[in-house]
Every structure is written in C-alpha cells, then in structure tokens.
Enzyme design. Structure first.
Site, PDB file in Angstrom:
ATOM      1  N   GLU A  64      -6.244  -4.652  10.285  1.00 54.82           N
ATOM      2  CA  GLU A  64      -5.183  -3.680  10.552  1.00 54.82           C
ATOM      3  C   GLU A  64      -5.506  -2.907  11.827  1.00 54.82           C
ATOM      4  OE1 GLU A  64      -3.011  -2.598   6.643  1.00 54.82           O
ATOM      5  OE2 GLU A  64      -4.741  -1.285   6.834  1.00 54.82           O
ATOM      6  N   SER A  94       2.701  -2.091  10.458  1.00 57.49           N
ATOM      7  CA  SER A  94       4.135  -2.197  10.723  1.00 57.49           C
ATOM      8  C   SER A  94       4.739  -3.559  10.380  1.00 57.49           C
ATOM      9  CB  SER A  94       4.446  -1.806  12.174  1.00 57.49           C
ATOM     10  OG  SER A  94       4.048  -0.456  12.408  1.00 57.49           O
ATOM     11  N   LYS A 110       0.069   4.213  -0.361  1.00 58.92           N
ATOM     12  CA  LYS A 110      -0.601   5.405   0.190  1.00 58.92           C
ATOM     13  C   LYS A 110      -0.302   6.614  -0.701  1.00 58.92           C
ATOM     14  CE  LYS A 110      -0.425   3.291   4.696  1.00 58.92           C
ATOM     15  NZ  LYS A 110      -0.479   3.440   6.142  1.00 58.92           N
ATOM     16  N   ASN A 130       0.872  -1.182   0.000  1.00 61.09           N
ATOM     17  CA  ASN A 130       0.000   0.000   0.000  1.00 61.09           C
ATOM     18  C   ASN A 130       0.906   1.228   0.000  1.00 61.09           C
ATOM     19  OD1 ASN A 130      -1.876   1.989   0.412  1.00 61.09           O
ATOM     20  ND2 ASN A 130      -2.435   1.351   2.497  1.00 61.09           N
ATOM     21  N   GLY A 158       1.824   2.341  10.853  1.00 55.82           N
ATOM     22  CA  GLY A 158       2.793   3.416  10.717  1.00 55.82           C
ATOM     23  C   GLY A 158       3.440   3.821  12.035  1.00 55.82           C
ATOM     24  N   HIS A 209      -9.783   1.412   4.215  1.00 59.71           N
ATOM     25  CA  HIS A 209      -8.557   1.598   4.999  1.00 59.71           C
ATOM     26  C   HIS A 209      -8.861   2.553   6.146  1.00 59.71           C
ATOM     27  CE1 HIS A 209      -4.541   2.738   6.187  1.00 59.71           C
ATOM     28  NE2 HIS A 209      -4.138   1.634   5.611  1.00 59.71           N
ATOM     29  N   GLU A 255      -7.335   4.963   7.270  1.00 65.34           N
ATOM     30  CA  GLU A 255      -7.103   6.383   6.946  1.00 65.34           C
ATOM     31  C   GLU A 255      -8.292   6.962   6.179  1.00 65.34           C
ATOM     32  OE1 GLU A 255      -3.281   5.640   5.184  1.00 65.34           O
ATOM     33  OE2 GLU A 255      -2.542   5.070   7.159  1.00 65.34           O
TER      34      GLU A 255
HETATM   35  P1  PGA Z   1       2.297   0.327   7.754  1.00 71.02           P
HETATM   36  O1  PGA Z   1       0.855   0.562   7.044  1.00 71.02           O
HETATM   37  O2  PGA Z   1       2.820  -0.961   7.195  1.00 71.02           O
HETATM   38  O3  PGA Z   1       3.097   1.511   7.348  1.00 71.02           O
HETATM   39  O4  PGA Z   1       2.036   0.257   9.228  1.00 71.02           O
HETATM   40  C1  PGA Z   1      -0.010  -0.508   6.812  1.00 71.02           C
HETATM   41  C2  PGA Z   1      -1.282  -0.003   6.165  1.00 71.02           C
HETATM   42  O5  PGA Z   1      -1.750   1.073   6.565  1.00 71.02           O
HETATM   43  O6  PGA Z   1      -1.840  -0.647   5.258  1.00 71.02           O
END
Ligand code: PGA
Length: 253
Positions: A169, A215, A11, A9, A175, A97, A99
């Site tokens: 998630e 992560s 982003k 991803n 993140g 997601h 976000e």
């Molecule tokens: P990350 O993000 O691996 O940077 O924690 C995962 C995601 O949001 O899909």
C-alpha cells in the site's frame, strides 16, 4: 494456485447498525467466487462478534481484526490479544497498516513480534508495507519495502511465511484518490515476489498472495487485479459502499 483476496478495511468508520447493514447488503448480492478467491472484512474490534455471526456458513468469506497486541495476555489496558480473537473464531488480522505505523509508531521490529504471536495462534496476518511519497519521489521505494519485509518477516520459516498475505500500500495512494498505476503496482509486486524468491526460493514466493491497496475502487479494480503479480486488494473507502465493494469482489481475476 495462490489465493486471491478482496479485503475490506473499514478502519474507524461506521456505527454497528451501519456495519450490519453494509455486511447484509454485500452478502445478499450474488457472488461468483472461485475456490481460490476469498473475501475478508477487517472490521473494528467491537463489531467482530456481530460480523462473525453474519458470515457464519458463508464459503470463502472471513472476518479480520485490524490490529492485535504482541503479548498473549496480561496488564495491557486497552489492547486486544490474538487469544481473544481466536476465541471469537477470527482467522485473519491486518498488521502494520501505514496508519498504525504513522499514528501509533509501530516499527518493523514490533510488527515482527505481532506476526509471531498471530501465527502462534493460527491467525493469518495481512502484513502491510509501502513507501511514503518522499521515498517514491527519491526513487528508493524498492529498498524501502525490502527493508520492511526483511525486518518483519524474514525470521519466519518458509512454512510460516506461506500463511502471511502481503499488502503493498503506497502511502501516497491511501485515501487520496491517487491510485498507483497498474504498472507501478505490478512493478512493486514483482519486486516483492523476486525478493521473497531470493530468500525463500521461487516455489514459495509464487505461493504468496500479494494485495494492492490505495484508492482501489470499482472503476480500477479489474485492471489492477489483472496484473500478473497482483492477487487482489485491501480496500478502504470503497469498501464502505455496497455496490462499489461488490464490483471490486467481481474484479478478482
Ligand atoms: P483506501 O485505503 O482504499 O481508502 O485508499 C486503503 C487502505 O488503507 O487499506
């Protein structure tokens, strides 16, 4: 045998030149994908056509959009329809997601509409779910995630559900560098599968791919993916680094 997926991803990161270099770098490395293992790159909308060309002819490698709108077409300035994705040959879309839920107020009900239109256009959703830290601390994460599944997916038939990939998630692990332990991931994945079995039967539940996200990196992928109910990962930060993501792909069971 259910699919295992290493999904990147990106982003809202990278210029197109950086994205091209990243895809070239990852694709150039030798991969040992088994027939049931897929690699999916969820790239920003303006890079979909470029990415789709780069992976042309590659077995088990797909490009995904990171979002889509819930309507077929029309006066929705700035939105992207599944029909547009389909016209580019895109087969996958990430939906819900955290976000999108947090910054763009996407509700479980709205996501149900997006799931429907994606399936109508033969695009497979990677449906994200997962609890915030306050819910984890209160110990009610199972109920929280169950509600997300109920409100966005449970109207689907079993045949429709089989086209959906679920990505668990936990928001507190995205993140933040704070990964859920492999036990915490397994516990939630087993819970999700048990809930799906209650609604759709064990045979259907056993076919659903459930990814872990939050992560994931080269150093922890193998252990997390090694859990019986974890079928791969949705990876943000570490998917932007060639060697990290290649190692994550190699971490699939
Ligand atoms: P990350 O993000 O691996 O940077 O924690 C995962 C995601 O949001 O899909």
């Amino acid at each position: 045998m259910r699919k295992q997926i290493a999904a990147a991803n990106w982003k809202m990161n990278l210029t197109i030149a950086q994205g091209e270099a990243l895809l070239d770098g990852i694709i150039a490395k030798p991969h040992h994908l088994k027939p049931e293992q897929l690699v999916v790159f969820a790239v920003p909308f303006p890079y979909l056509a470029m990415a789709q060309q780069k992976i042309a002819g590659k077995q088990n490698v797909f490009i995904a959009a990171q979002n889509c709108y819930s309507k077929k077409s029309g006066a929705y300035t700035g939105e992207v329809s599944v029909e547009m994705l389909q016209s580019l040959g895109i087969k996958w879309v990430v939906l819900g997601h955290s976000e999108r839920r947090e910054y763009f107020a996407e509700s479980n009900q709205f996501l149900a509409e997006k799931i429907n239109i994606a399936l109508e256009f033969d695009i497979q959703p990677i449906f994200c779910c997962g609890e915030p830290l306050s819910i984890r601390e209160a110990g009610t994460q199972n109920e929280f995630v169950t509600k997300q599944l109920e409100e966005s997916l449970y109207h689907l038939s079993a045949d429709q559900l089989k086209k959906v990939v679920i990505a668990y998630e936990p928001i507190w692990a995205i993140g933040t560098g704070k990964t859920a332990t492999s036990e915490q991931a397994q516990e939630m994945h087993a819970h999700i599968r048990a809930e799906l079995a209650k609604k759709y039967g064990k045979e259907v539940a056993d076919e659903i791919t459930i990814l872990y996200g939050g992560s994931v990196k080269a150093a922890n992928a193998k252990e997390i993916f090694g859990q019986p109910d974890v079928d791969g990962g949705l990876v943000g930060g570490a998917s932007l680094i060639i060697d990290e993501f290649v190692a994550i792909i190699e971490g699939l069971k």
